[in-house]
Scaffold this motif. Structure first.
Motif, PDB file in Angstrom:
ATOM      1  N   SER A   1       0.865  -1.177   0.000  1.00 46.43           N
ATOM      2  CA  SER A   1       0.000   0.000   0.000  1.00 46.43           C
ATOM      3  C   SER A   1       0.902   1.227   0.000  1.00 46.43           C
ATOM      4  O   SER A   1       1.852   1.299   0.797  1.00 46.43           O
ATOM      5  CB  SER A   1      -0.907   0.000   1.232  1.00 46.43           C
ATOM      6  N   HIS A   2       0.612   2.160  -0.899  1.00 46.42           N
ATOM      7  CA  HIS A   2       1.469   3.340  -1.014  1.00 46.42           C
ATOM      8  C   HIS A   2       0.644   4.486  -1.590  1.00 46.42           C
ATOM      9  O   HIS A   2      -0.172   4.274  -2.502  1.00 46.42           O
ATOM     10  CB  HIS A   2       2.667   3.051  -1.922  1.00 46.42           C
ATOM     11  N   PRO A   3       0.817   5.704  -1.099  1.00 52.94           N
ATOM     12  CA  PRO A   3       0.010   6.831  -1.598  1.00 52.94           C
ATOM     13  C   PRO A   3       0.233   7.140  -3.072  1.00 52.94           C
ATOM     14  O   PRO A   3      -0.625   7.775  -3.702  1.00 52.94           O
ATOM     15  CB  PRO A   3       0.454   8.005  -0.712  1.00 52.94           C
ATOM     16  N   LYS A   4       1.342   6.703  -3.640  1.00 55.17           N
ATOM     17  CA  LYS A   4       1.593   6.997  -5.051  1.00 55.17           C
ATOM     18  C   LYS A   4       1.046   5.934  -5.992  1.00 55.17           C
ATOM     19  O   LYS A   4       1.125   6.087  -7.212  1.00 55.17           O
ATOM     20  CB  LYS A   4       3.092   7.194  -5.280  1.00 55.17           C
ATOM     21  N   LEU A   5       0.500   4.855  -5.437  1.00 56.21           N
ATOM     22  CA  LEU A   5      -0.197   3.890  -6.283  1.00 56.21           C
ATOM     23  C   LEU A   5      -1.556   4.468  -6.660  1.00 56.21           C
ATOM     24  O   LEU A   5      -2.229   5.083  -5.836  1.00 56.21           O
ATOM     25  CB  LEU A   5      -0.360   2.564  -5.547  1.00 56.21           C
ATOM     26  N   PHE A   6      -1.962   4.268  -7.897  1.00 55.84           N
ATOM     27  CA  PHE A   6      -3.152   4.938  -8.435  1.00 55.84           C
ATOM     28  C   PHE A   6      -4.429   4.441  -7.758  1.00 55.84           C
ATOM     29  O   PHE A   6      -4.577   3.260  -7.452  1.00 55.84           O
ATOM     30  CB  PHE A   6      -3.243   4.712  -9.942  1.00 55.84           C
ATOM     31  N   LYS A   7      -5.360   5.372  -7.571  1.00 58.83           N
ATOM     32  CA  LYS A   7      -6.686   5.062  -7.053  1.00 58.83           C
ATOM     33  C   LYS A   7      -7.720   5.346  -8.134  1.00 58.83           C
ATOM     34  O   LYS A   7      -7.621   6.320  -8.867  1.00 58.83           O
ATOM     35  CB  LYS A   7      -6.980   5.896  -5.806  1.00 58.83           C
ATOM     36  N   HIS A   8      -8.697   4.485  -8.197  1.00 60.25           N
ATOM     37  CA  HIS A   8      -9.758   4.648  -9.198  1.00 60.25           C
ATOM     38  C   HIS A   8     -10.597   5.885  -8.888  1.00 60.25           C
ATOM     39  O   HIS A   8     -11.032   6.102  -7.755  1.00 60.25           O
ATOM     40  CB  HIS A   8     -10.653   3.410  -9.205  1.00 60.25           C
TER      41      HIS A   8
ATOM     42  N   THR B   1       4.711  11.084 -20.864  1.00 63.99           N
ATOM     43  CA  THR B   1       5.081  12.376 -20.290  1.00 63.99           C
ATOM     44  C   THR B   1       6.399  12.235 -19.547  1.00 63.99           C
ATOM     45  O   THR B   1       6.835  11.121 -19.227  1.00 63.99           O
ATOM     46  CB  THR B   1       3.980  12.893 -19.343  1.00 63.99           C
ATOM     47  N   ASP B   2       7.034  13.367 -19.279  1.00 64.44           N
ATOM     48  CA  ASP B   2       8.269  13.368 -18.502  1.00 64.44           C
ATOM     49  C   ASP B   2       7.947  13.169 -17.022  1.00 64.44           C
ATOM     50  O   ASP B   2       6.882  13.577 -16.534  1.00 64.44           O
ATOM     51  CB  ASP B   2       9.016  14.686 -18.685  1.00 64.44           C
ATOM     52  N   VAL B   3       8.867  12.536 -16.299  1.00 65.65           N
ATOM     53  CA  VAL B   3       8.734  12.382 -14.850  1.00 65.65           C
ATOM     54  C   VAL B   3      10.048  12.818 -14.202  1.00 65.65           C
ATOM     55  O   VAL B   3      11.095  12.852 -14.845  1.00 65.65           O
ATOM     56  CB  VAL B   3       8.407  10.931 -14.442  1.00 65.65           C
ATOM     57  N   THR B   4       9.957  13.155 -12.937  1.00 64.88           N
ATOM     58  CA  THR B   4      11.136  13.511 -12.155  1.00 64.88           C
ATOM     59  C   THR B   4      11.458  12.366 -11.207  1.00 64.88           C
ATOM     60  O   THR B   4      10.571  11.848 -10.521  1.00 64.88           O
ATOM     61  CB  THR B   4      10.888  14.797 -11.348  1.00 64.88           C
ATOM     62  N   ILE B   5      12.720  11.974 -11.187  1.00 71.33           N
ATOM     63  CA  ILE B   5      13.160  10.903 -10.297  1.00 71.33           C
ATOM     64  C   ILE B   5      14.222  11.466  -9.367  1.00 71.33           C
ATOM     65  O   ILE B   5      15.254  11.974  -9.807  1.00 71.33           O
ATOM     66  CB  ILE B   5      13.714   9.711 -11.099  1.00 71.33           C
ATOM     67  N   VAL B   6      13.950  11.394  -8.108  1.00 69.43           N
ATOM     68  CA  VAL B   6      14.870  11.905  -7.097  1.00 69.43           C
ATOM     69  C   VAL B   6      16.139  11.046  -7.095  1.00 69.43           C
ATOM     70  O   VAL B   6      16.074   9.821  -7.169  1.00 69.43           O
ATOM     71  CB  VAL B   6      14.206  11.890  -5.703  1.00 69.43           C
TER      72      VAL B   6
ATOM     73  N   ILE C   1       5.270  12.057 -10.341  1.00 70.52           N
ATOM     74  CA  ILE C   1       4.444  12.029 -11.554  1.00 70.52           C
ATOM     75  C   ILE C   1       3.636  13.319 -11.623  1.00 70.52           C
ATOM     76  O   ILE C   1       3.021  13.715 -10.623  1.00 70.52           O
ATOM     77  CB  ILE C   1       3.508  10.810 -11.544  1.00 70.52           C
ATOM     78  N   PRO C   2       3.594  14.000 -12.784  1.00 71.99           N
ATOM     79  CA  PRO C   2       2.779  15.211 -12.903  1.00 71.99           C
ATOM     80  C   PRO C   2       1.323  14.943 -12.542  1.00 71.99           C
ATOM     81  O   PRO C   2       0.771  13.886 -12.860  1.00 71.99           O
ATOM     82  CB  PRO C   2       2.929  15.590 -14.388  1.00 71.99           C
ATOM     83  N   GLU C   3       0.698  15.895 -11.868  1.00 71.28           N
ATOM     84  CA  GLU C   3      -0.671  15.709 -11.388  1.00 71.28           C
ATOM     85  C   GLU C   3      -1.644  15.468 -12.535  1.00 71.28           C
ATOM     86  O   GLU C   3      -2.591  14.692 -12.408  1.00 71.28           O
ATOM     87  CB  GLU C   3      -1.105  16.926 -10.572  1.00 71.28           C
ATOM     88  N   GLU C   4      -1.451  16.147 -13.655  1.00 74.95           N
ATOM     89  CA  GLU C   4      -2.357  15.955 -14.796  1.00 74.95           C
ATOM     90  C   GLU C   4      -2.294  14.509 -15.289  1.00 74.95           C
ATOM     91  O   GLU C   4      -3.325  13.880 -15.575  1.00 74.95           O
ATOM     92  CB  GLU C   4      -1.983  16.903 -15.927  1.00 74.95           C
ATOM     93  N   ALA C   5      -1.081  13.962 -15.383  1.00 77.95           N
ATOM     94  CA  ALA C   5      -0.932  12.565 -15.815  1.00 77.95           C
ATOM     95  C   ALA C   5      -1.544  11.620 -14.798  1.00 77.95           C
ATOM     96  O   ALA C   5      -2.219  10.644 -15.146  1.00 77.95           O
ATOM     97  CB  ALA C   5       0.543  12.247 -16.027  1.00 77.95           C
ATOM     98  N   ARG C   6      -1.329  11.898 -13.509  1.00 75.35           N
ATOM     99  CA  ARG C   6      -1.899  11.044 -12.465  1.00 75.35           C
ATOM    100  C   ARG C   6      -3.421  11.036 -12.531  1.00 75.35           C
ATOM    101  O   ARG C   6      -4.066   9.988 -12.364  1.00 75.35           O
ATOM    102  CB  ARG C   6      -1.423  11.515 -11.091  1.00 75.35           C
ATOM    103  N   ALA C   7      -4.011  12.200 -12.797  1.00 72.55           N
ATOM    104  CA  ALA C   7      -5.474  12.289 -12.878  1.00 72.55           C
ATOM    105  C   ALA C   7      -6.003  11.476 -14.062  1.00 72.55           C
ATOM    106  O   ALA C   7      -7.013  10.769 -13.942  1.00 72.55           O
ATOM    107  CB  ALA C   7      -5.896  13.742 -12.987  1.00 72.55           C
ATOM    108  N   ARG C   8      -5.324  11.572 -15.208  1.00 77.55           N
ATOM    109  CA  ARG C   8      -5.769  10.825 -16.387  1.00 77.55           C
ATOM    110  C   ARG C   8      -5.676   9.323 -16.149  1.00 77.55           C
ATOM    111  O   ARG C   8      -6.579   8.563 -16.518  1.00 77.55           O
ATOM    112  CB  ARG C   8      -4.934  11.215 -17.605  1.00 77.55           C
ATOM    113  N   ILE C   9      -4.584   8.897 -15.512  1.00 76.14           N
ATOM    114  CA  ILE C   9      -4.401   7.466 -15.252  1.00 76.14           C
ATOM    115  C   ILE C   9      -5.437   6.974 -14.249  1.00 76.14           C
ATOM    116  O   ILE C   9      -5.991   5.874 -14.391  1.00 76.14           O
ATOM    117  CB  ILE C   9      -2.976   7.201 -14.759  1.00 76.14           C
ATOM    118  N   SER C  10      -5.724   7.769 -13.223  1.00 76.86           N
ATOM    119  CA  SER C  10      -6.673   7.361 -12.189  1.00 76.86           C
ATOM    120  C   SER C  10      -8.066   7.139 -12.764  1.00 76.86           C
ATOM    121  O   SER C  10      -8.834   6.324 -12.255  1.00 76.86           O
ATOM    122  CB  SER C  10      -6.716   8.409 -11.073  1.00 76.86           C
TER     123      SER C  10
END
Length: 563
Positions: A178-185, A389-394, A466-475
């Motif tokens: 369980s992780h907050p960055k895993l997508f939710k429907h 899309t581009d992503v940022t990796i720490v 992950i950019p918020e716009e991409a996260r929203a589309r995937i969700s």
């Protein structure tokens, strides 16, 4: 991937040993598979999933080191497991992440003498697959993963196109995470209205066709059924519209061809007249050059006479061209109009087909791949690219590993999804480059699994932004069966048309893919087509298949008929 032959002329000592091994393998078959067969005898109307009390198959893990395969369901528990025979050097089966691209109960190799590959489940279009075959007790294929025939048949019934297949060095097992960055429907924001109840009875493709749609489950949110029905209705409506447009487009193409044939003489007459004008103009230009160079009176007179005749011929040719254009213009204009109408009809048809395909695609789980090498996020659905899309990796210079997160099912009464993760590793540091055949356990032995380190997988997710716009589309698209792959590796070139993501581990032997011979054009028989009943794969040469079966008898001779 060698052919299997059931007929034998005699039983040699070697054959008796082989039969004994097969009998032993049958006794060691998974208890779950045996209970399923007993349940089938009691009630043939129930599905095997209902009989055995587990969910839909979500993941298959092939362990090269242990020469085993394990199938996991929506609860994350193993359904069945059994021995395999993977690729032998130099055609090792490459460790990595794949998915099932095609299923065919009765398939024959188009590379290796039409060898039988029963219950074939393709994982690359260059020829790597899971299928029934001989299990000599060690890696022996040209790159495929062979299974026992009865096991291959049972597994064939449980899997679905698009299901993830992981090939690992070790017998890795998924771990809940369980992780907050895993997508939710989230509810779909588009304008999706339920058009008709007939969508629920939309014809399904054949068992070997292309169908990756989510079939629903008891924990689905209430609005999901309405959303899926709406997309089904849109797809059905657009396909019906496409069928009518195809008829119109065919009529337009036929009419354009007919008028083009009728206007062929008109075009020829115009072309001839234009050619005569050009010739007359060239003659006049030549006469003018001769006149400009003439110095004697006699030569000047002859040149002027030639120029006059050339001018007369040019005037006559131009008059003829004007007359031909005036006479032929109506027919040519009608032909041009018909050609433009045919192009417009074809464009309209393709737009409607694309709309139907888009609606069908939204009925399937989504796949997401994040590559540290490319610093990109890629999204695919129903084996087609959606966006990237581009992503940022720490701390991008530090390795992140290769992790596959799979959405198993909805949490009861919630939009949250239950996820698990499988992590695989390639060759580390100064570790020797081993062939895939170096397994540690005897055939059919009980092989302990290695649980995935959920903390390490969570640490990988922590480093991805992950950019918020991409996260929203995937969700909006995420469903049970969806997956998120995070890896240091780039997208492999095997990821192409009609595929899910293919990710291979660098530093590992990849001969099963890079050394594969080119397919023979005359036997490249399975290809992807669209018709108004849906998408699927079509066998172009049934006559050759029938002839091949007759020819297989000659392979049943000799001391090793099973090879």
């Amino acid at each position: 991937m060698a052919p299997i032959h059931a007929q034998r002329r005699r039983l040699s000592f070697t054959s008796l040993v082989a039969l004994t091994a097969v009998a032993g393998a049958a006794l060691c078959a998974p208890a779950a598979a045996q209970s399923r067969k007993s349940a089938e005898a009691e009630n043939e109307n129930q599905s095997s999933t209902e009989q055995r009390g587990y969910g839909t198959a979500r993941l298959a893990i092939v362990s090269l080191g242990d020469q085993r395969v394990t199938l996991y369901d929506t609860t994350g528990a193993p359904i069945m497991h059994g021995p395999v025979s993977s690729g032998a050097s130099p055609n090792d089966t490459p460790p990595g992440i794949y998915s099932i691209l095609q299923k065919n109960r009765e398939h024959y190799s188009n590379r290796y003498d039409d060898a039988a590959m029963p219950f074939m489940q393709r994982i690359t279009w260059t020829g790597v697959a899971l299928h029934g075959g001989a299990l000599p007790g060690y890696p022996a294929s040209h790159g495929c993963v062979r299974l026992r025939n009865n096991f291959a048949g049972d597994m064939f019934e449980l899997t679905k196109l698009g299901m993830r297949v992981i090939v690992s060095r070790n017998n890795m097992a998924p771990t809940p995470i369980s992780h907050p960055k895993l997508f939710k429907h989230t509810p779909y924001q588009g304008n999706v209205a339920v058009l008709t109840k007939a969508a629920h009875t939309m014809p399904m493709p054949t068992e070997d066709g292309r169908d990756t749609r989510y079939e629903g489950g008891p924990n689905d949110p209430p609005e999901l059924a309405a959303r899926m029905a709406a997309f089904q209705a849109i797809a059905a409506s657009k396909r019906a519209e496409a069928g009518e447009l195809e008829r119109k487009a065919t009529e337009a193409r036929d009419n354009a061809k007919k008028l083009a044939r009728q206007s062929a003489n008109s075009k020829k007459a115009v072309t001839t007249a234009e050619r005569n004008v050009k010739r007359a103009a060239d003659s006049l230009a030549y006469a003018e050059r001769v006149l400009s160079k003439a110095t004697k009176p006699n030569s000047i007179n002859k040149a002027e006479a030639a120029k006059t005749k050339a001018e007369e011929r040019l005037a006559a040719a131009q008059a003829k061209l004007e007359a031909v254009n005036a006479e032929m213009a109506p027919a040519l204009e009608e032909s041009n109009r018909a050609e433009e109408a045919a192009k417009a009809a074809e464009t309209e048809l393709q737009e409607v087909v694309a709309a139907a395909r888009d609606a069908e695609r939204k009925l399937s789980p989504v796949s997401v791949f994040v590559s540290r090498a490319a610093k990109k996020l890629y999204v695919r659905q129903d084996m087609e690219p959606v966006f990237e899309t581009d992503v940022t990796i720490v701390d991008e210079d530090r390795q992140i590993g290769t992790h596959t997160f799979t959405a198993l099912d909805f949490e009861p009464g919630r939009h949250d999804l239950r996820w698990n993760v499988v992590s695989i590793e390639g060759r580390q540091g100064n570790e020797p480059l081993k062939a895939s055949g170096m397994y540690r356990h005897k055939l059919n032995a009980s092989v302990p699994s290695i649980p995935t380190d959920a903390d390490a997988a969570a640490a990988a997710l922590d480093r991805i932004e992950i950019p918020e716009e991409a996260r929203a589309r995937i969700s909006e698209l995420v469903l049970p069966g969806s997956s998120l792959i995070v890896s240091d590796e780039p997208l492999h070139k095997e990821t192409g048309k009609a595929t899910e993501f293919v990710v291979l581990l660098s530093g590992e032997l990849q001969g099963g893919i890079i050394l594969r011979p080119k397919p023979k054009p005359e036997v490249q028989d399975d290809y992807y087509v669209f018709n108004w009943g849906g998408f699927g794969y079509y066998n172009n040469q049934p006559q050759r298949r029938q002839a091949a079966k007759q020819q297989k008898k000659k392979y049943n001779q000799g001391p090793f008929p099973w090879w």
